[in-house]
Design a protein around this motif. Sequence first.
Motif, PDB file in Angstrom:
ATOM      1  N   SER A 186       0.855  -1.191   0.000  1.00  0.00           N
ATOM      2  CA  SER A 186       0.000   0.000   0.000  1.00  0.00           C
ATOM      3  C   SER A 186       0.886   1.234   0.000  1.00  0.00           C
ATOM      4  CB  SER A 186      -0.913   0.012   1.239  1.00  0.00           C
ATOM      5  OG  SER A 186      -1.794  -1.092   1.232  1.00  0.00           O
ATOM      6  N   ALA A 187       0.305   2.371  -0.347  1.00  0.00           N
ATOM      7  CA  ALA A 187       1.066   3.626  -0.345  1.00  0.00           C
ATOM      8  C   ALA A 187       0.128   4.774  -0.012  1.00  0.00           C
ATOM      9  CB  ALA A 187       1.733   3.864  -1.696  1.00  0.00           C
ATOM     10  N   THR A 188       0.645   5.758   0.719  1.00  0.00           N
ATOM     11  CA  THR A 188      -0.157   6.904   1.163  1.00  0.00           C
ATOM     12  C   THR A 188       0.609   8.192   0.916  1.00  0.00           C
ATOM     13  OG1 THR A 188      -1.115   5.533   2.922  1.00  0.00           O
ATOM     14  CG2 THR A 188      -1.378   7.918   3.135  1.00  0.00           C
TER      15      THR A 188
ATOM     16  N   GLY B   7       8.536   8.881  -0.686  1.00  0.00           N
ATOM     17  CA  GLY B   7       7.102   8.662  -0.534  1.00  0.00           C
ATOM     18  C   GLY B   7       6.380   8.690  -1.869  1.00  0.00           C
ATOM     19  N   ILE B   8       6.713   9.663  -2.714  1.00  0.00           N
ATOM     20  CA  ILE B   8       6.086   9.760  -4.045  1.00  0.00           C
ATOM     21  C   ILE B   8       6.516   8.595  -4.919  1.00  0.00           C
ATOM     22  CG2 ILE B   8       6.002  11.139  -6.162  1.00  0.00           C
ATOM     23  CD1 ILE B   8       6.221  13.655  -4.428  1.00  0.00           C
ATOM     24  N   ARG B   9       7.805   8.238  -4.830  1.00  0.00           N
ATOM     25  CA  ARG B   9       8.293   7.105  -5.627  1.00  0.00           C
ATOM     26  C   ARG B   9       7.542   5.830  -5.272  1.00  0.00           C
ATOM     27  NH1 ARG B   9      14.493   5.151  -5.328  1.00  0.00           N
ATOM     28  NH2 ARG B   9      13.662   3.797  -3.699  1.00  0.00           N
ATOM     29  N   SER B  10       7.349   5.613  -3.972  1.00  0.00           N
ATOM     30  CA  SER B  10       6.599   4.440  -3.527  1.00  0.00           C
ATOM     31  C   SER B  10       5.164   4.490  -4.040  1.00  0.00           C
ATOM     32  CB  SER B  10       6.614   4.370  -1.995  1.00  0.00           C
ATOM     33  OG  SER B  10       5.781   3.336  -1.543  1.00  0.00           O
ATOM     34  N   PHE B  11       4.543   5.668  -3.966  1.00  0.00           N
ATOM     35  CA  PHE B  11       3.161   5.839  -4.422  1.00  0.00           C
ATOM     36  C   PHE B  11       3.046   5.492  -5.915  1.00  0.00           C
ATOM     37  CE2 PHE B  11      -0.623   8.118  -5.781  1.00  0.00           C
ATOM     38  CZ  PHE B  11      -1.481   8.003  -4.700  1.00  0.00           C
ATOM     39  N   LEU B  12       3.983   5.980  -6.716  1.00  0.00           N
ATOM     40  CA  LEU B  12       3.940   5.713  -8.158  1.00  0.00           C
ATOM     41  C   LEU B  12       4.232   4.244  -8.462  1.00  0.00           C
ATOM     42  CD1 LEU B  12       5.683   8.943  -9.460  1.00  0.00           C
ATOM     43  CD2 LEU B  12       3.285   8.316  -9.764  1.00  0.00           C
ATOM     44  N   ASN B  13       5.142   3.634  -7.701  1.00  0.00           N
ATOM     45  CA  ASN B  13       5.407   2.194  -7.874  1.00  0.00           C
ATOM     46  C   ASN B  13       4.155   1.377  -7.596  1.00  0.00           C
ATOM     47  OD1 ASN B  13       8.073   2.345  -8.645  1.00  0.00           O
ATOM     48  ND2 ASN B  13       8.881   2.091  -6.577  1.00  0.00           N
ATOM     49  N   ILE B  14       3.489   1.688  -6.482  1.00  0.00           N
ATOM     50  CA  ILE B  14       2.280   0.952  -6.118  1.00  0.00           C
ATOM     51  C   ILE B  14       1.160   1.244  -7.123  1.00  0.00           C
ATOM     52  CG2 ILE B  14       0.486   0.675  -4.346  1.00  0.00           C
ATOM     53  CD1 ILE B  14       3.218  -0.600  -3.627  1.00  0.00           C
TER      54      ILE B  14
ATOM     55  N   VAL C 268      -8.093  -1.018  -3.249  1.00  0.00           N
ATOM     56  CA  VAL C 268      -9.126   0.015  -3.124  1.00  0.00           C
ATOM     57  C   VAL C 268      -8.393   1.354  -2.989  1.00  0.00           C
ATOM     58  CG1 VAL C 268     -10.972   0.964  -1.693  1.00  0.00           C
ATOM     59  CG2 VAL C 268     -10.834  -1.512  -2.051  1.00  0.00           C
ATOM     60  N   ILE C 269      -8.791   2.323  -3.817  1.00  0.00           N
ATOM     61  CA  ILE C 269      -8.215   3.669  -3.717  1.00  0.00           C
ATOM     62  C   ILE C 269      -9.200   4.507  -2.906  1.00  0.00           C
ATOM     63  CG2 ILE C 269      -7.377   5.671  -4.997  1.00  0.00           C
ATOM     64  CD1 ILE C 269      -7.280   3.799  -7.489  1.00  0.00           C
TER      65      ILE C 269
ATOM     66  N   PHE D 168      -5.125  15.289   5.417  1.00  0.00           N
ATOM     67  CA  PHE D 168      -5.875  14.682   4.318  1.00  0.00           C
ATOM     68  C   PHE D 168      -4.948  13.774   3.518  1.00  0.00           C
ATOM     69  CE2 PHE D 168      -7.223  14.700  -0.165  1.00  0.00           C
ATOM     70  CZ  PHE D 168      -8.485  14.135  -0.022  1.00  0.00           C
ATOM     71  N   LYS D 169      -5.392  12.542   3.293  1.00  0.00           N
ATOM     72  CA  LYS D 169      -4.527  11.586   2.591  1.00  0.00           C
ATOM     73  C   LYS D 169      -5.233  10.932   1.409  1.00  0.00           C
ATOM     74  CE  LYS D 169      -5.616   7.451   5.379  1.00  0.00           C
ATOM     75  NZ  LYS D 169      -5.128   6.584   6.451  1.00  0.00           N
ATOM     76  N   VAL D 170      -4.416  10.491   0.459  1.00  0.00           N
ATOM     77  CA  VAL D 170      -4.856   9.608  -0.626  1.00  0.00           C
ATOM     78  C   VAL D 170      -4.115   8.298  -0.419  1.00  0.00           C
ATOM     79  CG1 VAL D 170      -4.927   9.203  -3.106  1.00  0.00           C
ATOM     80  CG2 VAL D 170      -5.212  11.520  -2.222  1.00  0.00           C
ATOM     81  N   LYS D 171      -4.857   7.200  -0.361  1.00  0.00           N
ATOM     82  CA  LYS D 171      -4.221   5.909  -0.089  1.00  0.00           C
ATOM     83  C   LYS D 171      -4.550   4.892  -1.167  1.00  0.00           C
ATOM     84  CE  LYS D 171      -3.268   2.421   3.408  1.00  0.00           C
ATOM     85  NZ  LYS D 171      -3.205   2.112   4.824  1.00  0.00           N
ATOM     86  N   LEU D 172      -3.524   4.195  -1.616  1.00  0.00           N
ATOM     87  CA  LEU D 172      -3.669   3.026  -2.492  1.00  0.00           C
ATOM     88  C   LEU D 172      -3.581   1.821  -1.563  1.00  0.00           C
ATOM     89  CD1 LEU D 172      -1.122   4.163  -5.253  1.00  0.00           C
ATOM     90  CD2 LEU D 172      -3.546   4.753  -5.057  1.00  0.00           C
ATOM     91  N   PHE D 173      -4.726   1.237  -1.255  1.00  0.00           N
ATOM     92  CA  PHE D 173      -4.838   0.235  -0.182  1.00  0.00           C
ATOM     93  C   PHE D 173      -4.886  -1.169  -0.772  1.00  0.00           C
ATOM     94  CE2 PHE D 173      -7.846  -1.495   3.331  1.00  0.00           C
ATOM     95  CZ  PHE D 173      -6.771  -2.079   3.982  1.00  0.00           C
ATOM     96  N   CYS D 174      -3.854  -1.957  -0.482  1.00  0.00           N
ATOM     97  CA  CYS D 174      -3.817  -3.350  -0.935  1.00  0.00           C
ATOM     98  C   CYS D 174      -4.630  -4.196   0.044  1.00  0.00           C
ATOM     99  CB  CYS D 174      -2.374  -3.849  -0.988  1.00  0.00           C
ATOM    100  SG  CYS D 174      -2.241  -5.557  -1.529  1.00  0.00           S
ATOM    101  N   VAL D 175      -5.826  -4.555  -0.360  1.00  0.00           N
ATOM    102  CA  VAL D 175      -6.744  -5.294   0.515  1.00  0.00           C
ATOM    103  C   VAL D 175      -6.360  -6.767   0.590  1.00  0.00           C
ATOM    104  CG1 VAL D 175      -9.154  -5.957   0.841  1.00  0.00           C
ATOM    105  CG2 VAL D 175      -8.601  -3.672   0.020  1.00  0.00           C
ATOM    106  N   ASN D 176      -6.036  -7.336  -0.563  1.00  0.00           N
ATOM    107  CA  ASN D 176      -5.621  -8.738  -0.612  1.00  0.00           C
ATOM    108  C   ASN D 176      -4.203  -8.801  -1.187  1.00  0.00           C
ATOM    109  OD1 ASN D 176      -5.154 -11.429  -1.080  1.00  0.00           O
ATOM    110  ND2 ASN D 176      -7.151 -11.857  -1.977  1.00  0.00           N
ATOM    111  N   PRO D 177      -3.206  -9.073  -0.340  1.00  0.00           N
ATOM    112  CA  PRO D 177      -1.808  -9.030  -0.811  1.00  0.00           C
ATOM    113  C   PRO D 177      -1.326 -10.290  -1.517  1.00  0.00           C
ATOM    114  CG  PRO D 177      -1.857  -9.477   1.541  1.00  0.00           C
ATOM    115  CD  PRO D 177      -3.302  -9.320   1.104  1.00  0.00           C
TER     116      PRO D 177
END
Length: 792
Positions: A390-392, A475-482, A491-492, A502-511
């Motif tokens: 996941s990335a935030t 942090g941005i690099r991780s976000f773009l990788n994810i 789920v975004i 305030f955050k935007v999260k790319l949430f890995c629900v099932n890894p």
Amino acid sequence: MIKISVRNLVEFILREGDIDNRIAGGMDKDAMQMGSRIHRKIQKRMGSNYHAEIPLKIQIPYPGLQIQVEGRADGIIDGEEVVTIDEIKGVLKELHSITEPVPLHQAQAKCYAYIYAKQQQQQSMRVQITYCQMETEELGRFVSEYTMEELEEWFLDLVSQYEKWARFELEWKHVRNTSIKNLEFPFEYRVDQKELVTSVYKTILRKKKLFIQAPTGVGKTMATVFPTVKAMGEGLGEKIFYLTAKTITRTVAEQAFATLKEQKLRIKVITLTAKEKICFMEEAECNPDLCPYAKGHYDRVNDAVFDMLGSTDDMSRENLEKQAKIHRVCPFEMALDVSNWVDAVICDYNYVFDPNAHLRRFFAEGGKGEYLFLIDEAHNLVERGREMYSATLYKEDLLSAKKLVKASDPRLAKRLEECNKQFLALKRECETYQVLDSVSHVALKLMNVMTEMERFLEEERDSKKREEILTLYFGIRSFLNIHERLDENYVIYTELEQGGRFKVKLFCVNPSINLQEFLGQGNSTVFFSATLLPINYYKTLLSVEPEDYAIYAKSPFLAENRLLMIGNDVSTKYTLRSEQMYRKFASYIYEVVKQKNGNYLVFLPSYRFLEDVYTPFWNLLQKETSDKIECIVQSQYMNEEAREIFLENFEEEREGSLVGFCVMGGIFSEGIDLAEDKLIGVMIIGTGLPQVCSEREILKKFFDAKGLPGFDYSYLYPGMNKVLQAAGRVIRTEEDRGMILLLDERFYQNQYRKIFPREWHDVSVCSLEDVKKKVNVFWDKAKESNQNLENI
């Protein structure tokens, strides 16, 4: 035959100079997942004479040894008099700042050029390094031409420098495998332990995955390590990765290998220690200006590693640090290099699975590594997997960075402001949290920011500014990788947190799919834990293969040595919480502890709840001054020293009792081993259910939509795992006697009881009125049993 990839050969033999974390690293295609997308895009644009992703390999013979160098050329361009090898690299920096190809990139292409020329009988070859600016997709090329004689002389010299390493690997493997042949299981088999050993071996033989629910006392560490070592000796795997989430389980694994070594087993095992812990300097500042071990590290490290491998089988931290000091190299980086040559690596999950931290030596190229994975305390991998994939990003961090560089770097400030405006627009649409379909428009703007950050980090000399921007850069690099990994398992969402951030999260629900990317590079995987229940839940979230094996080992402990009760007249439900209820919990603890002197642990749902119960318990003690009961309480921000002091209390002899108050799911609810009379009772207050929050509700809705029990997946199973882990602190050996008291009426409900381990079949019910009597009966029987044993 010894195999090595082109990339690993070049990076290993030709590296030189310093470790320097001040260099942003955008030239490395592994720095961003987008590199592979850029590759495909460029390859499709080329004409019919361009052949993409061509596998190449060559064998170089030496006396008693063959070295196979293999890899995949990004592109081969024929149709002209001279064939061209194309090596593509995605970069974030502006192309005008790249004045010549990176030597390692040039070397990779020259390897492919030689292999192709040798096999296709070419007299000369061209080498083309194509740099693609990933934001603009602008291309820059560097072309060189070499004769076959030049390539051959260069390539054979390169491989000759690797010969001693390949020879060591071949000769060591023979020594190791010979020593494994006579290896026997070092103990008398416990209940079900032999079946466990056989199951692990058969799983490796069939190249499958195995899930083991193994209660405490089964001896699961040796039951997994022993057959895996035997399988490695028979050529069923080339390296063992023993993966853990806790330091204590790493120690247990080390002890297992050490025990096998007592049978003259020759095996090299390394435990990877975190950089911050093993660093020789006060702070882990990895640059040559601040660290003498970073300066010239790559010039000396290969000699340090070869010296160590040839002189000892002991790859302990103590030995490693000694060797690193002799050769003046970084002990952390040296340990990573040593791991390339040993037979077993004991390490945290992140060294294998984390896309930002994994061991690129083993997992960068997506090849097949013949690895054997032993994953201890595997119940932890669900949440750890979600975290790793996941990335935030926070709006406030973008705004802070913009303010920081506004005066000195308006170009970067402008790009950050563009992103900040996007986040502001998303914030206005979000009341609490909002699920989004896509954030591709945000990712595009973030790419612009990365380009400017690359330039800024190379130019800026203010260390404080660099540090803050570098943190956001990663942090941005991780976000773009994810973002490149997004699929149906994500789920975004956006969320306005209680503190106002305030955050935007790319949430890995099932890894599971992401984990499989790395597990797929091995031959076999064994997941094991004392609390892997229900097993189908863990199969769904940790594996993609429905035909995985699963076994349930029997507990070797006698049921009569343990009293297990549910207090069904108390509850931790929010609607029932009150001063009266807290006093009732306190009375339960008091009545149990009064019946027998000894050490007890009480686990509670939160620090707030702990205070609410501890206060009335303390008041009870003040009234009954004749009771010798001491209390210790887990605090919220305990460092390692404070934790050790807390546990040392349980080692001391005392006349009365000790009651430790802890938070369920915290540092004391798993991974601690208080055997014999160091702990005689555990009281668990509440069902461990996570607090209702946006993320848990997202999980619930996600699994409901998949036709799975959403509440169970998001609340019940994670909560009950914490309960089972806490309960496992008592009864650690066959001689132990102790009690487990589950204090919440919900434990008696079927949905909770169906998750109970099989060995909990004898659970009984109690109330505050009769708990004293039932506890007394248990301890009286235990006393009588001890007397009978003494008389035998």
